[in-house]
Design an enzyme around this catalytic site. Structure first.
Site, PDB file in Angstrom:
ATOM      1  N   SER A  44       1.039  -0.803  -0.227  1.00 35.38           N
ATOM      2  CA  SER A  44      -0.122   0.346   0.203  1.00 35.38           C
ATOM      3  C   SER A  44       1.063   1.129  -0.146  1.00 35.38           C
ATOM      4  CB  SER A  44      -0.676  -0.282   1.312  1.00 35.38           C
ATOM      5  OG  SER A  44      -0.609  -0.068   2.624  1.00 35.38           O
ATOM      6  N   HIS A 162      -3.245  -6.286   2.102  1.00 35.49           N
ATOM      7  CA  HIS A 162      -2.017  -7.555   3.190  1.00 35.49           C
ATOM      8  C   HIS A 162      -3.098  -8.391   2.716  1.00 35.49           C
ATOM      9  CE1 HIS A 162       0.523  -3.562   4.864  1.00 35.49           C
ATOM     10  NE2 HIS A 162       0.458  -4.230   3.511  1.00 35.49           N
ATOM     11  N   GLN A 170      -6.349  -1.662   6.851  1.00 33.54           N
ATOM     12  CA  GLN A 170      -5.587  -2.537   6.668  1.00 33.54           C
ATOM     13  C   GLN A 170      -4.569  -3.595   7.942  1.00 33.54           C
ATOM     14  OE1 GLN A 170      -1.773  -1.459   3.721  1.00 33.54           O
ATOM     15  NE2 GLN A 170      -1.437  -1.025   5.448  1.00 33.54           N
ATOM     16  N   GLU A 171      -4.638  -2.848   8.971  1.00 32.14           N
ATOM     17  CA  GLU A 171      -3.774  -3.064  10.464  1.00 32.14           C
ATOM     18  C   GLU A 171      -4.680  -3.115  11.434  1.00 32.14           C
ATOM     19  OE1 GLU A 171       0.178  -1.483   9.801  1.00 32.14           O
ATOM     20  OE2 GLU A 171       0.108  -2.012   8.205  1.00 32.14           O
ATOM     21  N   GLU A 212       1.756  -9.708   6.932  1.00 33.15           N
ATOM     22  CA  GLU A 212       2.664  -9.368   8.498  1.00 33.15           C
ATOM     23  C   GLU A 212       2.743  -9.908   9.523  1.00 33.15           C
ATOM     24  OE1 GLU A 212       1.575  -5.155   8.442  1.00 33.15           O
ATOM     25  OE2 GLU A 212       2.735  -4.306   6.895  1.00 33.15           O
ATOM     26  N   ASP A 247      -3.959   1.320  11.760  1.00 38.18           N
ATOM     27  CA  ASP A 247      -3.640   1.523  10.290  1.00 38.18           C
ATOM     28  C   ASP A 247      -4.787   1.357   9.429  1.00 38.18           C
ATOM     29  OD1 ASP A 247      -2.713   3.322   8.371  1.00 38.18           O
ATOM     30  OD2 ASP A 247       0.009   1.013   7.846  1.00 38.18           O
ATOM     31  N   GLU A 288      -3.317   5.458  12.648  1.00 35.24           N
ATOM     32  CA  GLU A 288      -2.519   5.946  11.841  1.00 35.24           C
ATOM     33  C   GLU A 288      -3.529   5.671  10.252  1.00 35.24           C
ATOM     34  OE1 GLU A 288       0.971   3.319  10.994  1.00 35.24           O
ATOM     35  OE2 GLU A 288       1.194   3.867   9.130  1.00 35.24           O
ATOM     36  N   ASP A 315       1.598   8.053   7.627  1.00 33.74           N
ATOM     37  CA  ASP A 315       2.524   7.457   6.788  1.00 33.74           C
ATOM     38  C   ASP A 315       2.263   8.023   5.964  1.00 33.74           C
ATOM     39  OD1 ASP A 315       3.690   5.709   5.140  1.00 33.74           O
ATOM     40  OD2 ASP A 315       1.905   4.461   5.710  1.00 33.74           O
ATOM     41  N   LYS A 340       9.535   5.349   7.440  1.00 34.71           N
ATOM     42  CA  LYS A 340      10.157   4.597   6.422  1.00 34.71           C
ATOM     43  C   LYS A 340      11.255   4.517   5.731  1.00 34.71           C
ATOM     44  CE  LYS A 340       5.546   2.254   5.913  1.00 34.71           C
ATOM     45  NZ  LYS A 340       4.524   2.305   5.095  1.00 34.71           N
ATOM     46  N   HIS A 368       8.647  -1.433   9.375  1.00 33.67           N
ATOM     47  CA  HIS A 368       8.626  -2.164   8.486  1.00 33.67           C
ATOM     48  C   HIS A 368       7.918  -1.768   7.055  1.00 33.67           C
ATOM     49  CE1 HIS A 368       5.233  -5.157   9.376  1.00 33.67           C
ATOM     50  NE2 HIS A 368       4.714  -3.786   9.171  1.00 33.67           N
ATOM     51  N   ARG A 369       7.540  -2.729   5.970  1.00 39.56           N
ATOM     52  CA  ARG A 369       7.094  -2.874   4.705  1.00 39.56           C
ATOM     53  C   ARG A 369       6.509  -4.173   4.875  1.00 39.56           C
ATOM     54  NH1 ARG A 369       6.890   2.289   1.910  1.00 39.56           N
ATOM     55  NH2 ARG A 369       5.446   1.182   1.202  1.00 39.56           N
ATOM     56  N   SER A 370       4.935  -4.270   4.108  1.00 36.12           N
ATOM     57  CA  SER A 370       4.497  -5.298   4.497  1.00 36.12           C
ATOM     58  C   SER A 370       5.341  -6.509   3.753  1.00 36.12           C
ATOM     59  CB  SER A 370       3.384  -5.184   3.329  1.00 36.12           C
ATOM     60  OG  SER A 370       3.473  -4.511   2.394  1.00 36.12           O
ATOM     61  N   LYS A 391       6.552  -0.538  14.708  1.00 38.11           N
ATOM     62  CA  LYS A 391       5.808  -1.314  13.988  1.00 38.11           C
ATOM     63  C   LYS A 391       6.994  -2.143  13.354  1.00 38.11           C
ATOM     64  CE  LYS A 391       2.897  -0.079  10.291  1.00 38.11           C
ATOM     65  NZ  LYS A 391       1.755   0.284   9.320  1.00 38.11           N
TER      66      LYS A 391
HETATM   67  P1  PGA Z   1       3.356  -1.036   3.189  1.00 40.89           P
HETATM   68  O1  PGA Z   1       2.228  -0.768   4.694  1.00 40.89           O
HETATM   69  O2  PGA Z   1       4.542  -1.599   3.248  1.00 40.89           O
HETATM   70  O3  PGA Z   1       2.194  -2.145   2.050  1.00 40.89           O
HETATM   71  O4  PGA Z   1       3.489  -0.006   3.189  1.00 40.89           O
HETATM   72  C1  PGA Z   1       2.715  -0.361   5.878  1.00 40.89           C
HETATM   73  C2  PGA Z   1       1.969   0.373   5.856  1.00 40.89           C
HETATM   74  O5  PGA Z   1       0.772   1.059   5.894  1.00 40.89           O
HETATM   75  O6  PGA Z   1       1.459   1.004   7.384  1.00 40.89           O
HETATM   76 ZN    ZN Z   2       0.474   2.524   6.967  1.00 41.80          ZN
END
Ligand code: PGA
Ligand code: ZN
Length: 432
Positions: A44, A162, A170-171, A212, A247, A288, A315, A340, A368-370, A391
């Site tokens: 994402s 994800h 997403q999270e 994740e 998130d 987030e 983000d 990131k 981190h990233r996904s 995270k």
């Molecule tokens: P991504 O997701 O690494 O797929 O961008 C992580 C996030 O959105 O925090």
């Molecule tokens: Zn995010």
């Protein structure tokens, strides 16, 4: 500053946690010291991120190959940085930024530049016989008088891009704010994750995991997930000690000026009202990307409405970019930032953004990233900066655990000098 000339730089294409190509770089110094680093990759991704260079050749890894970025490292970058001082990270990163010459690192690729930026710091740390976290603190001349072990934010239910759980958000994360150490916090989160698994099994819901490491059950509404998490926390015996964070990655469900949420078309105002009602009902301490990456007006209103109740983390809206963060600070958008490395593409710019955020009173979450690798780099970076929060996904899947396990080692090494961050990054400023 000791001069640590670079002898050689080489990169190779490896595979990340999704099985997709990514870069690994090796840096060797004149004294023989060696540093290696691997680059993560998002799903994402924010549209304002620095460019992750991919080949686009459909016949090769379905277009996902990184051989162009590989050549950037092995040819242009290797030639340009040979003989340069790996111990002078800022000059090294500036040289690569100049060599690229574009605003978004699209010529050489942010993935190419970052692999060398990180690997060079590891080689320098090795040469000086210092752990990476100590070296990073020293090389950026950070005058900090404590060692803070971060509060982990563990993504235990995966949605959005994800997983195929059908959830828009997403999270869903566990945040163990009341623990005496990082290791204890991780234990609490792990026990809660296992309790959550048992509850899912008892309700005949799927326990397969997403990118994740979080579960990806088909649960009709987001409120039901929040209730499920609250139940798991209580059953595990951590009521009051583990909080919840979200998130939304809302850019992913924003279409034609509307948020397509639970199959309804909602405005930013309506989304904000939704979050507000959840804040009243659940132990939520951070949101987030609650709104889309360019919805500055919506973000501004949401921050004024909810920014005194919980952390509002940017983000995709900030993409670790100091200029975009400056706009956020000026316009009262968000009160916290996700960091990131590969969104901006060098270590130096990442540190610059963190320092800018800290100065403005924004809290930072190193992320981190996904698409991840076994490289635990961000664990050391988080401790170097006293960032306070990290995270790195669920307590499941080794690419996620690589970071948490490295923090266990750092905590052990620091012994009594280490202090656990706990609730600090989530504390709201007293109203003026
Ligand atoms: P991504 O997701 O690494 O797929 O961008 C992580 C996030 O959105 O925090
Ligand atoms: Zn995010």
């Amino acid at each position: 500053m000791k001069n640590l000339p670079i002898r050689s730089v080489t990169a190779r294409q490896i595979l990340d946690s999704r099985g997709l190509p990514t870069l690994e770089a090796d840096v060797v110094l004149e004294d023989g010291s060696f540093g290696r680093a691997m680059v993560p990759s998002g799903a994402s991704t924010g549209s304002h991120e620095a460019v992750e260079l991919r080949d686009g050749d459909k016949e090769y890894f379905h277009g996902k190959g990184v051989t162009k970025a590989l050549h950037s490292v092995n040819q242009e970058i290797a030639a340009a940085v040979k003989g340069k001082n790996a111990g002078d990270q800022t000059s090294l990163d500036e040289a690569m930024i100049r060599l690229d010459g574009t605003a978004n690192k699209s010529k050489l690729g942010a993935n190419a530049i970052l692999s060398v930026s990180m690997a060079a710091s590891r080689a320098a740390a090795a040469s000086l016989k210092m752990p990476l976290y100590r070296y990073l603190r020293e090389t950026f001349n950070l005058k900090l008088d404590s060692w803070i072990l971060p509060t982990p934010m563990l993504n235990v239910i995966n949605g959005g891009k994800h997983a195929d759980s059908g959830l828009n958000i997403q999270e869903f994360m566990l945040v163990p704010t009341e623990a005496s150490s990082f290791s204890e916090a991780l234990r609490m989160a792990s026990e809660t994750y296992q309790t959550l698994k048992k509850i899912l099994v008892s309700r005949n819901l799927s326990i397969g995991v997403g990118d994740e490491g979080g579960f990806a059950p088909h649960i009709p509404t987001h409120e039901e997930v929040l209730t499920l998490l609250s139940d798991a926390i209580a059953q595990a015996g951590y009521k009051e000690k583990i909080k919840i964070a979200l998130d939304s990655a809302a850019s992913e469900f924003y279409q034609n000026d509307a948020y397509i949420f639970e199959s309804k078309k909602l405005s930013a105002k309506e989304m904000t009202a939704r979050y507000k009602s959840w804040l009243e009902k659940y132990e939520l301490i951070s949101l987030e990307d609650p709104l889309s990456e360019d919805d500055w007006a919506g973000w501004k209103e949401l921050t004024s409405e909810l920014g005194h109740k919980c952390k509002i983390i940017g983000d995709d809206i900030f993409v670790t970019n100091p200029q975009r963060l400056s706009r956020g600070i000026k316009e009262n958008v968000a009160n916290s930032i996700l960091i990131k490395l590969n969104q901006i593409g060098t270590l130096t710019e990442t540190v610059e953004t963190v320092l800018k955020a800290q100065k403005a009173g924004f809290s930072c979450v190193i992320s981190h990233r996904s698409g991840e690798t076994e490289d635990p780099y961000i664990a050391d970076l988080t401790v170097a900066l006293n960032a306070g929060a990290i995270k790195s996904g669920a307590p499941c899947r080794s690419e996620r655990l690589a970071k948490y396990n490295q923090l266990i080692r750092i905590e052990e090494e620091l012994g009594k000098q280490a202090a656990y961050s706990g609730f600090t990054p989530f504390r709201m400023k007293a109203a003026a």
